[in-house]
Design a protein around this motif. Structure first.
Motif, PDB file in Angstrom:
ATOM      1  N   LYS A 168      17.194  62.130  24.321  1.00 39.26           N
ATOM      2  CA  LYS A 168      18.007  62.727  25.373  1.00 39.26           C
ATOM      3  C   LYS A 168      17.147  63.358  26.467  1.00 39.26           C
ATOM      4  O   LYS A 168      17.573  63.450  27.617  1.00 39.26           O
ATOM      5  CB  LYS A 168      18.953  63.777  24.780  1.00 39.26           C
ATOM      6  N   GLU A 191      19.387  69.335  28.256  1.00 41.37           N
ATOM      7  CA  GLU A 191      18.921  68.727  27.015  1.00 41.37           C
ATOM      8  C   GLU A 191      17.597  69.293  26.507  1.00 41.37           C
ATOM      9  O   GLU A 191      17.340  69.247  25.306  1.00 41.37           O
ATOM     10  CB  GLU A 191      18.785  67.209  27.194  1.00 41.37           C
ATOM     11  N   ASP A 235      26.712  64.618  28.626  1.00 43.15           N
ATOM     12  CA  ASP A 235      25.994  64.225  27.414  1.00 43.15           C
ATOM     13  C   ASP A 235      25.822  62.701  27.436  1.00 43.15           C
ATOM     14  O   ASP A 235      26.799  61.959  27.390  1.00 43.15           O
ATOM     15  CB  ASP A 235      26.785  64.650  26.172  1.00 43.15           C
TER      16      ASP A 235
END
Length: 376
Positions: free
Chosen positions: A210, A243, A94
């Motif tokens: 992202k 993502e 992440d």
């Protein structure tokens, strides 16, 4: 009588050499560390078992036509296994903390200083009789300082395949020893008040950011350092699958089934290079020593960079975050959080530490690309 002699000659007992026995003990030690101590068990267990298989006389595991021979040539010599591992790691990563605080890229970059310091250290070792490291060997050894196993294996397979076993064992051993090696360095370079510093809460990162981030990283890498795009590209592919939300099945496969299968074969392939003639050399001692130095320098450089950034930052920066700049994800971030909590029970640094931690993964891949471009 002649038949009995032929039968005896066909057994492993009649053909064992001392070096093979020593390496089988090394394999058993790796199994012990993996099973009893929990040190990087996913890699050390297949590596240790591979070392045992590789040193069985007459078994032919490493000979042409043997299982380990084909696993190594298909997955390591081609560089495929480390790249698939990078895709899986990307799918598990992440980047939110790094996107929310992009300055943490500097900490990931600073921690790679250990790589380039060790490069010169490996070259200087040639002044000692018995050591003969070429520039390619020194570059492959230096990458241990990034604390990134797949990157170390990828670079060693390209630049110094004969040293692959020692480099891989050193890289994964020091990754497993992060909770032991890093805290004393972190505490020696910081004061109690610095370790108590609280960070400003991170902003929320949007899904669009992202998605754009891995594409932007790949684009910049392709423009300025194409030699690093194999590693960075697969990492970004895995992260984009995670993502975007459009290919959950592929993302889950990369995070679980695929990375688990590849990890088994990667470990066995590395273990196949732990044969006595390759590992029991003076070079191995040099590699293990340089690996420890590289990792320590990388940790120290990250902490010192964080202290420097804190002097010019409007918002306070806890210098412990610099130690997370090495690529051992998420272990280094957890160690930073633990040391921070020891100083201040209300100081939770884990999410902040993930920023430099994932930056370190990119940093080690970029460093590998630089070394490949210069000496490959």
């Amino acid at each position: 009588m002649e038949g009995l002699q032929m039968l005896w000659a066909s057994t492993a007992l009649a053909n064992f050499e001392m070096g093979q026995l020593i390496m089988m003990v090394v394999g058993l030690l790796l199994l012990f560390l993996a099973i009893a101590k929990g040190f990087e068990p996913l890699l050390l267990l297949p590596i240790g078992f591979g070392a045992i298989l590789a040193n069985i006389p007459l078994a032919g595991f490493n000979d042409e036509g043997g299982l380990l021979y084909y696993i190594y040539h298909v997955g390591i010599e081609t560089g495929v296994f480390p790249l698939l591992i990078f895709m899986g790691v990307g799918a598990m990563t992440d980047f939110g903390a790094l996107i929310a605080n992009p300055r943490m890229l500097l900490l990931g970059a600073a921690a790679q200083f250990g790589i380039f310091a060790t490069l010169f250290g490996a070259i200087l070792l040639n002044l000692i009789p018995g050591f003969e490291f070429s520039l390619q060997d020194a570059s492959a050894i230096a990458i241990i300082g990034g604390a990134d196993g797949p990157t170390a294996i990828f670079l060693a397979s390209k630049l110094a395949p004969d040293l692959l076993g020692a480099i891989a064992v050193a890289a994964y051993s020091y990754m497993a020893l992060v909770p032991i090696i890093q805290p004393p360095i972190m505490k020696a370079l910081t004061t109690e008040s610095e370790r108590k510093i609280k960070m400003v809460e991170l902003r929320t990162v949007s899904k669009k950011e992202k998605i754009i981030f891995p594409l932007a990283v790949l684009f910049l890498t392709a423009l300025f350092l194409p030699a690093a795009t194999p590693l960075v590209g697969m990492f970004c592919l895995g992260n984009l699958m995670k993502e975007c939300g459009a290919v959950d099945r592929l993302s889950n496969t990369a995070q679980n089934e695929l990375i688990n299968i590849v990890t088994i074969f990667l470990g066995l392939a590395v273990g196949s290079k732990l044969s006595a003639d390759k590992f029991l050399t003076v070079d191995t001692l040099g590699i293990l020593g340089l690996g420890a130095i590289a990792f320590s320098i990388g940790t120290a450089a990250g902490v010192l960079m964080a202290k420097l950034m804190g002097k010019f930052s409007k918002d306070p920066i806890n210098p412990l975050l610099g130690a997370a700049g090495v690529s051992a994800v998420p272990m280094a971030a957890r160690v930073v959080n633990k040391v921070g909590l020891e100083a201040n029970p209300h100081n939770f640094l884990l999410m902040h530490a993930m920023g430099p931690n994932v930056a370190g993964v990119l940093g080690s891949a970029v460093a590998a690309g630089i070394l490949l471009a210069l000496v490959g």
